[in-house]
Scaffold this motif. Structure first.
Motif, PDB file in Angstrom:
ATOM      1  N   MET A   1     -10.617 -39.860  53.106  1.00  0.00           N
ATOM      2  CA  MET A   1     -11.067 -39.360  51.801  1.00  0.00           C
ATOM      3  C   MET A   1     -11.451 -37.883  51.940  1.00  0.00           C
ATOM      4  SD  MET A   1     -14.047 -40.981  49.389  1.00  0.00           S
ATOM      5  CE  MET A   1     -14.599 -40.128  47.918  1.00  0.00           C
ATOM      6  N   SER A   2     -10.863 -37.022  51.118  1.00  0.00           N
ATOM      7  CA  SER A   2     -11.111 -35.587  51.237  1.00  0.00           C
ATOM      8  C   SER A   2     -12.505 -35.246  50.721  1.00  0.00           C
ATOM      9  CB  SER A   2     -10.056 -34.793  50.465  1.00  0.00           C
ATOM     10  OG  SER A   2     -10.088 -35.137  49.101  1.00  0.00           O
ATOM     11  N   SER A   3     -13.086 -34.177  51.285  1.00  0.00           N
ATOM     12  CA  SER A   3     -14.408 -33.740  50.853  1.00  0.00           C
ATOM     13  C   SER A   3     -14.297 -32.974  49.544  1.00  0.00           C
ATOM     14  CB  SER A   3     -15.056 -32.868  51.926  1.00  0.00           C
ATOM     15  OG  SER A   3     -14.245 -31.745  52.184  1.00  0.00           O
ATOM     16  N   PRO A   4     -15.367 -32.969  48.735  1.00  0.00           N
ATOM     17  CA  PRO A   4     -15.327 -32.230  47.466  1.00  0.00           C
ATOM     18  C   PRO A   4     -15.037 -30.757  47.717  1.00  0.00           C
ATOM     19  CG  PRO A   4     -17.259 -33.664  47.567  1.00  0.00           C
ATOM     20  CD  PRO A   4     -16.653 -33.650  48.936  1.00  0.00           C
ATOM     21  N   PRO A   5     -14.324 -30.085  46.810  1.00  0.00           N
ATOM     22  CA  PRO A   5     -13.975 -28.685  47.033  1.00  0.00           C
ATOM     23  C   PRO A   5     -15.201 -27.775  47.049  1.00  0.00           C
ATOM     24  CG  PRO A   5     -13.452 -29.350  44.775  1.00  0.00           C
ATOM     25  CD  PRO A   5     -13.823 -30.595  45.521  1.00  0.00           C
ATOM     26  N   ALA A   6     -15.154 -26.747  47.916  1.00  0.00           N
ATOM     27  CA  ALA A   6     -16.186 -25.706  47.893  1.00  0.00           C
ATOM     28  C   ALA A   6     -16.027 -24.907  46.607  1.00  0.00           C
ATOM     29  CB  ALA A   6     -16.051 -24.804  49.102  1.00  0.00           C
ATOM     30  N   ILE A   7     -17.139 -24.464  46.027  1.00  0.00           N
ATOM     31  CA  ILE A   7     -17.118 -23.800  44.719  1.00  0.00           C
ATOM     32  C   ILE A   7     -17.948 -22.530  44.771  1.00  0.00           C
ATOM     33  CG2 ILE A   7     -17.825 -23.997  42.289  1.00  0.00           C
ATOM     34  CD1 ILE A   7     -17.283 -27.010  42.493  1.00  0.00           C
ATOM     35  N   THR A   8     -17.370 -21.437  44.285  1.00  0.00           N
ATOM     36  CA  THR A   8     -18.114 -20.187  44.105  1.00  0.00           C
ATOM     37  C   THR A   8     -18.341 -19.976  42.611  1.00  0.00           C
ATOM     38  OG1 THR A   8     -17.196 -19.179  46.092  1.00  0.00           O
ATOM     39  CG2 THR A   8     -18.105 -17.686  44.441  1.00  0.00           C
ATOM     40  N   ILE A   9     -19.604 -19.740  42.249  1.00  0.00           N
ATOM     41  CA  ILE A   9     -19.981 -19.556  40.840  1.00  0.00           C
ATOM     42  C   ILE A   9     -20.157 -18.072  40.563  1.00  0.00           C
ATOM     43  CG2 ILE A   9     -21.705 -20.036  39.061  1.00  0.00           C
ATOM     44  CD1 ILE A   9     -22.508 -22.540  40.611  1.00  0.00           C
ATOM     45  N   ALA A  10     -19.406 -17.542  39.592  1.00  0.00           N
ATOM     46  CA  ALA A  10     -19.622 -16.176  39.111  1.00  0.00           C
ATOM     47  C   ALA A  10     -20.752 -16.199  38.089  1.00  0.00           C
ATOM     48  CB  ALA A  10     -18.359 -15.617  38.475  1.00  0.00           C
ATOM     49  N   THR A  11     -21.707 -15.281  38.251  1.00  0.00           N
ATOM     50  CA  THR A  11     -22.848 -15.270  37.349  1.00  0.00           C
ATOM     51  C   THR A  11     -23.344 -13.851  37.120  1.00  0.00           C
ATOM     52  OG1 THR A  11     -25.166 -15.995  37.065  1.00  0.00           O
ATOM     53  CG2 THR A  11     -24.401 -15.691  39.313  1.00  0.00           C
ATOM     54  N   ARG A  12     -23.858 -13.589  35.934  1.00  0.00           N
ATOM     55  CA  ARG A  12     -24.609 -12.356  35.717  1.00  0.00           C
ATOM     56  C   ARG A  12     -25.857 -12.401  36.596  1.00  0.00           C
ATOM     57  NH1 ARG A  12     -25.949 -12.723  29.652  1.00  0.00           N
ATOM     58  NH2 ARG A  12     -26.973 -10.730  30.026  1.00  0.00           N
ATOM     59  N   GLU A  13     -26.458 -11.225  36.792  1.00  0.00           N
ATOM     60  CA  GLU A  13     -27.583 -11.147  37.717  1.00  0.00           C
ATOM     61  C   GLU A  13     -28.954 -11.108  37.030  1.00  0.00           C
ATOM     62  OE1 GLU A  13     -26.010  -9.218  41.760  1.00  0.00           O
ATOM     63  OE2 GLU A  13     -26.001  -7.793  40.088  1.00  0.00           O
ATOM     64  N   SER A  14     -28.985 -11.341  35.734  1.00  0.00           N
ATOM     65  CA  SER A  14     -30.286 -11.432  35.073  1.00  0.00           C
ATOM     66  C   SER A  14     -31.003 -12.686  35.574  1.00  0.00           C
ATOM     67  CB  SER A  14     -30.120 -11.508  33.551  1.00  0.00           C
ATOM     68  OG  SER A  14     -29.618 -12.771  33.161  1.00  0.00           O
ATOM     69  N   ARG A  15     -32.309 -12.703  35.427  1.00  0.00           N
ATOM     70  CA  ARG A  15     -33.091 -13.835  35.926  1.00  0.00           C
ATOM     71  C   ARG A  15     -32.669 -15.140  35.245  1.00  0.00           C
ATOM     72  NH1 ARG A  15     -38.946 -15.536  35.877  1.00  0.00           N
ATOM     73  NH2 ARG A  15     -39.379 -14.153  34.119  1.00  0.00           N
ATOM     74  N   LEU A  16     -32.406 -15.078  33.933  1.00  0.00           N
ATOM     75  CA  LEU A  16     -32.005 -16.284  33.222  1.00  0.00           C
ATOM     76  C   LEU A  16     -30.620 -16.757  33.669  1.00  0.00           C
ATOM     77  CD1 LEU A  16     -32.515 -18.439  31.117  1.00  0.00           C
ATOM     78  CD2 LEU A  16     -31.675 -16.852  29.366  1.00  0.00           C
ATOM     79  N   ALA A  17     -29.673 -15.823  33.792  1.00  0.00           N
ATOM     80  CA  ALA A  17     -28.329 -16.202  34.218  1.00  0.00           C
ATOM     81  C   ALA A  17     -28.347 -16.816  35.617  1.00  0.00           C
ATOM     82  CB  ALA A  17     -27.410 -14.984  34.190  1.00  0.00           C
ATOM     83  N   LEU A  18     -29.154 -16.237  36.514  1.00  0.00           N
ATOM     84  CA  LEU A  18     -29.261 -16.787  37.865  1.00  0.00           C
ATOM     85  C   LEU A  18     -29.904 -18.170  37.842  1.00  0.00           C
ATOM     86  CD1 LEU A  18     -30.245 -13.580  39.838  1.00  0.00           C
ATOM     87  CD2 LEU A  18     -28.135 -14.907  40.109  1.00  0.00           C
ATOM     88  N   TRP A  19     -30.896 -18.376  36.976  1.00  0.00           N
ATOM     89  CA  TRP A  19     -31.488 -19.718  36.851  1.00  0.00           C
ATOM     90  C   TRP A  19     -30.408 -20.718  36.451  1.00  0.00           C
ATOM     91  CZ3 TRP A  19     -31.544 -23.698  33.537  1.00  0.00           C
ATOM     92  CH2 TRP A  19     -32.463 -24.704  33.759  1.00  0.00           C
ATOM     93  N   GLN A  20     -29.589 -20.333  35.460  1.00  0.00           N
ATOM     94  CA  GLN A  20     -28.545 -21.231  34.970  1.00  0.00           C
ATOM     95  C   GLN A  20     -27.525 -21.539  36.062  1.00  0.00           C
ATOM     96  OE1 GLN A  20     -28.876 -19.603  30.337  1.00  0.00           O
ATOM     97  NE2 GLN A  20     -27.181 -18.945  31.613  1.00  0.00           N
ATOM     98  N   ALA A  21     -27.114 -20.510  36.803  1.00  0.00           N
ATOM     99  CA  ALA A  21     -26.141 -20.719  37.876  1.00  0.00           C
ATOM    100  C   ALA A  21     -26.726 -21.593  38.977  1.00  0.00           C
ATOM    101  CB  ALA A  21     -25.699 -19.370  38.438  1.00  0.00           C
TER     102      ALA A  21
END
Length: 314
Positions: A1-21
């Protein structure tokens, strides 16, 4: 069984955007994914001296993130859904809409409990044309022609700092952002939808991917909240049908009433009469197509009542 794919999240760098990411990161990591963040500064974050409606709309907050998806630097982008244009560029898809936080607008003021308590000649700040027209109607109802509504740009912390410095006597923000950052105690009052109808998608997070990434669409499926997705699909359909963008002074908010979706809308002229054009409808909704059909019907009713797209948009 293959492992789940690695994921990179693009996000804005504001405090709220980072919280969401980071919120999405924690949920994906709990499902076995290795997740990293790619912080980015968008054009919308850089242009702070003009209103969004004058510099290209809220899409300025997502374009750089989409470039990162297109060239493979990132796999997904986490957005506040109200910042996402109604039509995504070709090759991109909204893979997931997550459960909604409080969608209401919040009144934040160190001294005034509400609009009626503002001192003579007070200045109220907002970043949104929707809020401008809603505030103008509310102030007109109160007979408060002395109160000025002025633009308020910057991230959440910047807006609160400007309020605390006395540049404004009150500001209107999304309750969701304040609550997510643990700043709920700054909320003096919340506006019920009957007082200030929210924006399409307000309080909901959307996850964008390249449309050809079927593996990611499948991986994100468990994070989706279908009841929220149907609500925001109806709301966004109104905005899409009206040519919606940041230059559209439009509110659209859907709520479940039993098995039926109740969609309310309001539209106003930023420089015209303070009275708003309103339309609403309900429908039994079980699919995104049915939600969007409800939105299209309500948009048609808004147009029939006098609402129109800005600057001749379709």
């Amino acid at each position: 069984m293959s492992s789940p794919p690695a994921i990179t999240i693009a996000t804005r760098e504001s405090r709220l955007a980072l919280w969401q990411a980071r919120h999405v990161q924690s949920l994906l990591e709990a499902r076995g994914h290795a997740v990293t963040l790619l912080g980015m500064t968008t054009l919308g974050d850089q242009i702070l001296d003009r209103t969004l409606s004058k510099v290209g709309g809220k899409g300025l907050f997502v374009k750089e993130l989409e470039h990162a998806l297109a060239d493979g630097r990132a796999d997904i982008a986490v957005h506040s859904l109200k910042d996402v244009p109604m039509e995504l560029p070709e090759g991109f898809a909204l893979a997931c809409v997550m459960e909604r936080e409080d969608p209401r607008d919040a009144w934040v003021s160190p001294h005034a409990a509400g609009l009626a308590d503002l001192p003579q000649g007070a200045v109220v700040g907002t970043s949104s044309l929707r809020r401008v027209v809603l505030l103008r109607e509310a102030l007109a109802t109160l007979g408060r022609a002395d109160v000025r509504i002025e633009p308020l740009r910057g991230n959440l912390d910047t807006r609160l700092r400007k309020l605390d410095e006395g540049q404004y006597q009150g500001i209107v923000l999304a309750a969701a952002g304040l609550k997510r950052l643990g700043l709920g105690d700054r909320i003096r009052a919340v506006f019920e939808p009957t007082q200030s109808l929210p924006a399409a998608g307000q309080g909901a997070l959307g996850i964008e991917v390249r449309a050809d990434r079927a593996d990611l669409i499948e991986a994100l499926r468990p994070l989706a909240h279908q009841a929220t997705w149907l609500r925001v699909a109806a709301e966004r359909a109104v905005s899409r049908a009206m040519g919606g963008s940041c230059s559209m002074p439009l509110a659209a908010h859907a709520e479940w009433v039993g098995e039926r979706l109740w969609l309310r809308t309001a539209w106003g002229e930023p420089e015209g009469a303070a009275t708003l054009v309103r339309a609403e409808d309900t429908a039994s909704v079980a699919s995104l197509d049915e939600a969007e059909a409800l939105g299209a019907r309500v948009a048609a009713a808004l147009r029939a009542a006098g609402a129109h797209a800005p600057h001749g948009e379709a």
